[in-house]
Design a protein around this motif. Structure first.
Motif, short mmCIF file in Angstrom:
data_model
loop_
_atom_site.label_atom_id
_atom_site.label_comp_id
_atom_site.label_asym_id
_atom_site.label_seq_id
_atom_site.Cartn_x
_atom_site.Cartn_y
_atom_site.Cartn_z
N MET A 1 73.30 19.37 -21.91
CA MET A 1 73.91 18.93 -23.17
C MET A 1 75.34 19.44 -23.31
SD MET A 1 70.55 19.19 -25.66
CE MET A 1 71.30 18.35 -27.03
N ASN A 2 75.92 19.80 -22.15
CA ASN A 2 77.35 20.16 -22.07
C ASN A 2 77.75 21.28 -23.03
OD1 ASN A 2 77.90 18.04 -20.13
ND2 ASN A 2 77.76 16.59 -21.83
N ALA A 3 76.99 22.35 -22.99
CA ALA A 3 77.31 23.50 -23.84
C ALA A 3 78.70 24.03 -23.52
CB ALA A 3 76.27 24.60 -23.62
N PRO A 4 79.57 24.21 -24.54
CA PRO A 4 80.95 24.65 -24.30
C PRO A 4 81.06 26.17 -24.15
CG PRO A 4 80.65 24.21 -26.62
CD PRO A 4 79.33 23.89 -25.96
N PHE A 5 80.34 26.72 -23.18
CA PHE A 5 80.31 28.15 -22.94
C PHE A 5 81.23 28.51 -21.77
CE2 PHE A 5 75.51 28.06 -24.25
CZ PHE A 5 75.86 27.67 -25.53
N ILE A 6 81.41 29.81 -21.56
CA ILE A 6 82.08 30.31 -20.37
C ILE A 6 80.99 30.84 -19.45
CG2 ILE A 6 83.72 31.99 -19.43
CD1 ILE A 6 85.12 31.93 -22.19
N PHE A 7 80.78 30.18 -18.32
CA PHE A 7 79.75 30.60 -17.36
C PHE A 7 80.40 31.39 -16.23
CE2 PHE A 7 77.96 26.79 -19.35
CZ PHE A 7 76.67 27.21 -19.65
N ILE A 8 79.82 32.55 -15.90
CA ILE A 8 80.35 33.35 -14.80
C ILE A 8 79.20 33.76 -13.89
CG2 ILE A 8 82.28 34.21 -16.19
CD1 ILE A 8 80.82 36.88 -16.39
#
Length: 439
Positions: free
Chosen positions: A375-382
């Motif tokens: 659902m295209n979560a606008p997070f920062i993934f690391i």
């Protein structure tokens, strides 16, 4: 005498002229004045409601209940309901009862369905709520007094919300499933679905025997965490949500949440486990001195219950930080992700698989956090916390206006996420139950 009569006639003529002038004035100018007076009276009458409206608006802004996207949300919700109503025109009224026997049921009812519960006291023995979506009537019951065999079963269609995370919880959940299965077999229930807080390692084999495809009564299973069982046919992924068991509230967006400068770059309040990535995170924060720029509060032992003070402290940390650090625990998915979204604080998520049986499903191929990513979560993934110093350095250069736009995107996305899940849930339950009615 003649002079007196002449004078009297002059006076009468003068009075007649004055009266004529007065009458003419009223005829030609009185109507306009009356119109103006009426208009002024109308404005004065309208001024009070206008002042009252402005007062309400200012009071609303002062109390910070303002929702910057209220009209958009109303229009979108209206559109969704129109679609739902169109699809249910030919259907009869449908009733579904939800039995909330795990805290995640409150996330379903209060956060996703936006339903209310009576009484409002969270310690009440039994709480109930009702709402109508399209032509479907949903009711919700929860509380310690809701015990198998000791409450009335009012509907033929039931969604049972259970906790299967630990062995003790599995035993309790099994008793509920046996009770519900008996109701189906004795035709007191017609349809049964389950929302399950699964095991964090995705070891949920115990519920297999209750699935309809294996001879049980559970037609639909909504399961939390990245279970490989998810097929979007009879098993669906469900979000963990916020920690309702710790009384995390439904949060309404307000003006200051969106526009105020936040004094902290990031926050982390949580338990530090030995030799975990959380310990690595703390070390990285201290090395660069960023722990002084972030709201950090670490503890060595997990605490299951919140005090009013600790909950407020945590909410303040979310509200006053631009980023919320979300290290993996036993599972990658954690309550903190959704709680950060509630306050417009961007989650920085450790995007790594944890130990256990969780994996890609036949539907999703981007574990962990398959549902959020789809659902295209606008997070920062690391992938590693060594990436964090560069993220924080970049954060220092972002101006407030850009942060406001980012918060707006996050809050809008979270509203969309919950609304979308609500519609998916409703469509799946109704389609399955109604189809099986025809069969």
């Amino acid at each position: 005498m003649r002079l007196t009569r002449k004078r009297l006639c002059s006076i009468l003529i003068a009075l007649y002229c004055l009266f004529s002038i007065y009458a003419a004035y009223h005829v030609f100018f009185g109507r306009r004045r009356r119109t103006q007076d009426a208009s002024l009276r109308g404005l004065r009458k309208g001024a009070a409601p206008a002042r009252e409206r402005r007062g309400r608006e200012q009071s609303t802004l002062r109390s910070e209940e303002w929702n910057p996207w209220e009209e958009d949300e109303k229009n979108e919700q209206k559109h969704r309901l129109q679609i739902l109503n169109e699809s249910t025109k030919e259907k009869k009224d449908f009733h579904v009862q939800i039995w909330g026997k795990a805290a995640i049921g409150l996330y379903l009812w209060e956060h996703i369905f936006e339903g209310l519960l009576e009484p409002t006291d969270v310690t009440a023995q039994r709480r109930e709520g009702n709402l109508v979506v399209g032509r479907t009537h949903y009711s919700f019951i929860t509380g310690p007094a809701v015990v198998p065999g000791y409450f009335s079963v009012d509907e033929n269609n039931v969604v049972l919300v259970l906790n299967g995370r630990e062995k003790a919880k599995v035993f309790y959940a099994t008793q509920w499933l046996l009770y519900a299965q008996n109701l189906v077999q004795t035709q007191k229930l017609q349809h049964l679905a389950v929302v399950l807080l699964g095991n964090e390692h995705c070891n949920n084999e115990w519920i297999n025997q209750f699935l309809k495809r294996n001879g049980g009564s559970v037609e639909l299973l909504f399961i939390i965490y990245d279970s490989p069982w998810i097929n979007n046919m009879d098993v669906f992924q469900w979000p963990l949500g916020v920690a309702t068991y710790r009384n995390f509230p439904v949060v309404e967006a307000n003006w200051s949440m969106l526009h105020n400068e936040r004094p902290y770059l990031c926050n982390f309040i949580g338990t530090i486990y030995e030799n975990s990535s959380r310990q690595a995170l703390m070390n990285i924060l201290k090395q660069d001195g960023n722990d002084k720029l972030c709201w950090v509060s670490a503890r060595e032992q997990w605490q299951p219950q919140e005090t009013n003070e600790s909950l407020k402290n945590y909410q303040d940390a979310l509200l006053q930080s631009d980023l919320t650090l979300c290290p993996a625990g036993v599972n990658t998915e954690c309550y903190r992700i959704y709680e950060a979204c509630s306050y417009g604080s961007v989650p920085v998520v450790e995007d790594v698989m944890t130990a256990g049986s969780c994996a890609n499903s036949s539907v999703y191929h981007n574990a962990p956090l398959q549902l959020l990513k789809s659902m295209n979560a606008p997070f920062i993934f690391i992938k590693n916390w060594k990436e964090l110093p560069a993220i924080l350095e970049k954060e220092k250069t972002i101006i407030l206006q850009e942060k406001i736009q980012r918060r707006k995107r996050l809050l809008q996305w979270y509203q969309y996420f919950k609304a979308e899940l609500k519609m998916r849930f409703i469509n799946i339950v109704e389609s399955s139950f109604l189809k099986n009615n025809k069969g």
